[in-house]
Design an enzyme around this catalytic site. Structure first.
Site, PDB file in Angstrom:
ATOM      1  N   ASP A  82     -61.341  12.247  28.460  1.00  0.00           N
ATOM      2  CA  ASP A  82     -61.442  11.838  29.859  1.00  0.00           C
ATOM      3  C   ASP A  82     -61.379  13.057  30.781  1.00  0.00           C
ATOM      4  O   ASP A  82     -61.829  14.141  30.415  1.00  0.00           O
ATOM      5  CB  ASP A  82     -60.292  10.854  30.152  1.00  0.00           C
ATOM      6  N   ASP A  91     -43.456   9.007  31.769  1.00  0.00           N
ATOM      7  CA  ASP A  91     -43.711   7.746  31.059  1.00  0.00           C
ATOM      8  C   ASP A  91     -44.684   7.925  29.893  1.00  0.00           C
ATOM      9  O   ASP A  91     -44.992   6.962  29.195  1.00  0.00           O
ATOM     10  CB  ASP A  91     -44.246   6.696  32.028  1.00  0.00           C
ATOM     11  N   HIS A 116     -57.695  10.018  36.548  1.00  0.00           N
ATOM     12  CA  HIS A 116     -58.349   8.945  35.803  1.00  0.00           C
ATOM     13  C   HIS A 116     -57.844   8.894  34.369  1.00  0.00           C
ATOM     14  O   HIS A 116     -57.427   7.839  33.860  1.00  0.00           O
ATOM     15  CB  HIS A 116     -59.868   9.169  35.846  1.00  0.00           C
ATOM     16  N   ASN A 130     -37.832   2.506  28.953  1.00  0.00           N
ATOM     17  CA  ASN A 130     -37.188   3.727  29.438  1.00  0.00           C
ATOM     18  C   ASN A 130     -36.758   3.616  30.893  1.00  0.00           C
ATOM     19  O   ASN A 130     -36.312   4.596  31.491  1.00  0.00           O
ATOM     20  CB  ASN A 130     -38.120   4.933  29.259  1.00  0.00           C
ATOM     21  N   ASP A 317     -49.833   7.157  37.275  1.00  0.00           N
ATOM     22  CA  ASP A 317     -50.662   7.994  38.132  1.00  0.00           C
ATOM     23  C   ASP A 317     -50.145   9.421  38.007  1.00  0.00           C
ATOM     24  O   ASP A 317     -49.063   9.656  37.448  1.00  0.00           O
ATOM     25  CB  ASP A 317     -50.561   7.510  39.583  1.00  0.00           C
ATOM     26  N   LEU A 318     -50.885  10.377  38.491  1.00  0.00           N
ATOM     27  CA  LEU A 318     -50.371  11.738  38.552  1.00  0.00           C
ATOM     28  C   LEU A 318     -49.071  11.741  39.343  1.00  0.00           C
ATOM     29  O   LEU A 318     -48.944  11.052  40.364  1.00  0.00           O
ATOM     30  CB  LEU A 318     -51.388  12.668  39.214  1.00  0.00           C
ATOM     31  N   GLY A 320     -46.142  12.466  41.872  1.00  0.00           N
ATOM     32  CA  GLY A 320     -46.077  12.962  43.242  1.00  0.00           C
ATOM     33  C   GLY A 320     -46.989  12.206  44.191  1.00  0.00           C
ATOM     34  O   GLY A 320     -48.027  11.672  43.788  1.00  0.00           O
ATOM     35  N   SER A 355     -63.535   1.321  32.799  1.00  0.00           N
ATOM     36  CA  SER A 355     -62.619   2.409  32.461  1.00  0.00           C
ATOM     37  C   SER A 355     -61.225   1.893  32.154  1.00  0.00           C
ATOM     38  O   SER A 355     -60.457   2.560  31.456  1.00  0.00           O
ATOM     39  CB  SER A 355     -62.530   3.412  33.609  1.00  0.00           C
ATOM     40  N   ASP A 505     -89.529  -5.745  35.525  1.00  0.00           N
ATOM     41  CA  ASP A 505     -89.906  -7.138  35.305  1.00  0.00           C
ATOM     42  C   ASP A 505     -89.600  -7.623  33.886  1.00  0.00           C
ATOM     43  O   ASP A 505     -89.605  -8.826  33.617  1.00  0.00           O
ATOM     44  CB  ASP A 505     -91.414  -7.336  35.543  1.00  0.00           C
ATOM     45  N   ASN A 584     -96.906  -4.612  42.252  1.00  0.00           N
ATOM     46  CA  ASN A 584     -96.921  -5.199  40.918  1.00  0.00           C
ATOM     47  C   ASN A 584     -97.781  -4.355  39.977  1.00  0.00           C
ATOM     48  O   ASN A 584     -98.634  -3.579  40.404  1.00  0.00           O
ATOM     49  CB  ASN A 584     -97.473  -6.626  40.983  1.00  0.00           C
TER      50      ASN A 584
END
Length: 601
Positions: A82, A91, A116, A130, A317-318, A320, A355, A505, A584
């Site tokens: 990623d 975590d 991400h 935890n 998440d990151l 901070g 994702s 089409d 077309n």
């Protein structure tokens, strides 16, 4: 394989050890960490996921039994390929094992400047119990990460997808048995499938085949791939400039008569047998509004919506409040901006897309593998297929109306509703063989003592056709070939050569000897005008025939569904809005030839 004799014993031992490892078997999984009560994909009680509305009770991965048994991915390593992974996140850090790589600077720290990949890793295996955030689907699994999207060379692909730096397959106990690929592309024109024109893809496919079948002393690994996020529109590039591409019909923007604007079968690495392609479900158990779909989808998994008006995923998440997705400031999602439950903004409630569906699938696969680690990867896939749940069971499919070339109004069953094939498997182009059902899969894995027979793959079987494709007609162009090999089908690949001036089409159907009709390419796919005028060895994949027998007559049908009434819009804020695909086709198309390849046993 000599290990097969001990599979059942290993399963029972694994279950016993796992049960003993569970420190709180009577505690509800949604109460073990501060944010798990909003992780609807684990146990849907009608939560909002900190958004403005709730989901449907019971629409989740179904893992209560596995949770209480302590079967949660122990001993299985998942590779997160990623934007990188913040492997020091509090975590994640205890589940990270050696093997991560920064593909830019060569260090062991796959820096994630986006967030991400870190969110993906959290969905797979954020730690449980935890006292921090939420948990992953497989909270005892191991994690390694790669910032492949920062350095997409061939060498980086090889290292992140299972080879060591000498480009040899890995076999150590801590090496990945699941590879998560929450990325992809949305081509605006068909891909030439000739391997001579795609040497990199040919190499990648060979690597995936070898690792799927032969790594881990024959037990192999599973590659999980997101289907894409282009149901309603997509971003395309013309001479390096980015454009928004969307359908237009009857003076309406985004009008594609309910059909996906981009079929997942157009993305080349979604058409290989070695990628398990996943579409996304929302918290109501229906297709997420953005999710790409197609006959190549194997299963569906929770992906959510956008986390504002409707629930998305709650994950890490990151760290901070100054980076990642959750940053200081007002937001519709109540978790964001430094909430009481997350004052340091280390988590987010807005992760979505296929994702998100892919890592939820990867966590599910790791969980099933940990129930019986002796099972090979193909058998695990088979167990997942045979236990999948029919989600959104009343979905009617998609029918479209168009005016034929002779002026008649006709109706076309463009994407069938749920169908049961001749082998008893349910299938829908939106959902594949169904939604992941972890508990049923774990239970079946515990008592599966024999792996599938050895995989057999037929040679490409070429059939000349040279049949005209009449304009705007349900008659279409048809051609039939006979397959002599009698295999139990695991997947079917189709290779197509067609001349046509207006590919949007075109619909492509394949019918098996048992009479099952698979729409391998849906009509009104959003190709841009000015393509090469057809398909050249374009490869597509279908799981619609899973479990059927391959021997007998196979029939292809190519249908033109429009005489020029619909079109495509392209928008760029600096250039403006303009239309394409307005004229077309002047002549009928031609189905030149086609080929089949069967994977089975």
């Amino acid at each position: 394989m000599i290990y097969k004799k001990n599979i059942l014993a290993a399963a029972v031992l694994s279950a016993t050890c796992a049960a003993n490892a569970n420190t709180a078997p009577t505690q509800e999984l949604t109460k073990k960490d501060p944010l798990t009560f909003q992780q609807w994909h684990l146990q849907n009680t009608g939560q909002t996921g900190f958004s403005l509305s709730a989901g449907q009770v019971g629409e989740d991965l179904n893992l209560d039994f596995s949770d209480r048994m302590g079967i949660k991915g122990r001993g299985i390593t998942v590779s997160v390929i990623d934007t990188g992974v913040e492997i020091s996140h509090p975590d994640l850090v205890n589940n990270v094992v050696p093997g991560s790589k920064n593909l830019v600077d060569g260090s062991d720290f796959p820096t994630d400047n986006h967030g991400h990949g870190t969110a993906v890793a959290g969905l797979i295996a954020a730690e449980e119990g935890n006292g921090l955030g939420g948990r992953g689907v497989a909270p005892y699994a191991n994690l390694v990460g790669f910032n492949y999207l920062d350095e997409q060379s061939v060498a980086s692909w090889m290292v992140s997808h299972g080879l060591n730096e000498d480009f040899r397959a890995l076999d150590r106990f801590t090496d990945p048995r699941v590879f998560n690929q929450s990325y992809g592309s949305t081509p605006s024109a068909p891909i030439n499938g000739t391997l001579a024109n795609n040497p990199r893809f040919a190499l990648e496919e060979q690597v995936m085949q070898d690792i799927t079948l032969d790594s881990h002393w024959g037990r192999g690994a599973v590659y999980v791939k997101s289907a894409g996020n282009s149901f309603r529109n997509y971003n395309g590039y013309i001479q390096g400039t980015r454009f928004l591409v969307l359908p237009y019909e009857n003076d309406q923007f985004f009008n594609n008569q309910g059909l996906p604007f981009h079929d997942a079968n157009i993305t080349l690495d979604n058409t290989t047998n070695w990628n398990l392609v996943v579409s996304a479900l929302n918290a109501d158990g229906k297709l997420s509004s953005y999710s790409s779909v197609g006959a190549n989808v194997f299963l569906s998994a929770p992906g959510g919506e956008y986390g504002q008006d409707r629930p998305a995923m709650v994950t890490v998440d990151l760290t901070g409040c100054d980076k990642g997705s959750n940053i200081t400031g007002a937001h519709k999602n109540a978790l964001h901006g430094g909430a009481e439950l997350d004052p340091n903004c280390d988590y987010r409630g807005t992760m979505n897309g296929t994702s998100s569906a892919a890592p939820n699938a990867s966590g599910a696969i790791a969980t099933v593998m940990s129930a019986n680690p002796a099972l090979d990867a193909r058998t695990v896939r088979h167990i997942l297929a045979s236990t999948a749940r029919k989600t959104d069971p009343t979905h009617a499919g998609v029918s479209i109306n168009f005016e034929s070339a002779t002026g008649e109004q006709v109706n076309y069953d463009a994407i069938p509703a749920w169908q049961t094939n001749a082998a008893g498997y349910n299938f829908h182009n939106f959902y594949g063989l169904g939604a992941f059902n972890i508990d049923d899969a774990v239970y079946k894995a515990l008592f599966t003592g024999v792996s599938l027979p050895e995989l057999q793959t037929t040679q490409w079987q070429l059939q000349e056709a040279n049949v005209a494709i009449p304009d705007a007609s349900l008659a279409g162009a048809q051609s039939t070939t006979v397959v002599e090999e009698n295999l139990t089908i695991e997947a079917v690949q189709l290779k197509l050569n067609v001349d046509h001036e207006r590919l949007r089409d075109i619909a492509v159907e394949l019918t098996s000897p048992s009479g099952t009709r698979s729409v391998v390419l849906s009509a009104r796919t959003g190709f841009l005008n000015g393509t090469d005028g057809g398909f050249t060895d374009t490869v597509m994949l279908s799981h619609h025939f899973y479990g059927e027998q391959s021997q007998g007559n196979w029939t292809i049908k190519v249908i033109d569904t429009d005489k020029g009434t619909s079109s495509t819009l392209i928008y760029n804020q600096n250039i403006g809005l303009f239309r394409t695909n307005t004229a077309n086709n002047t002549v009928d198309g031609v189905l030149k030839d086609w080929s089949l390849r069967i994977y089975g046993h």
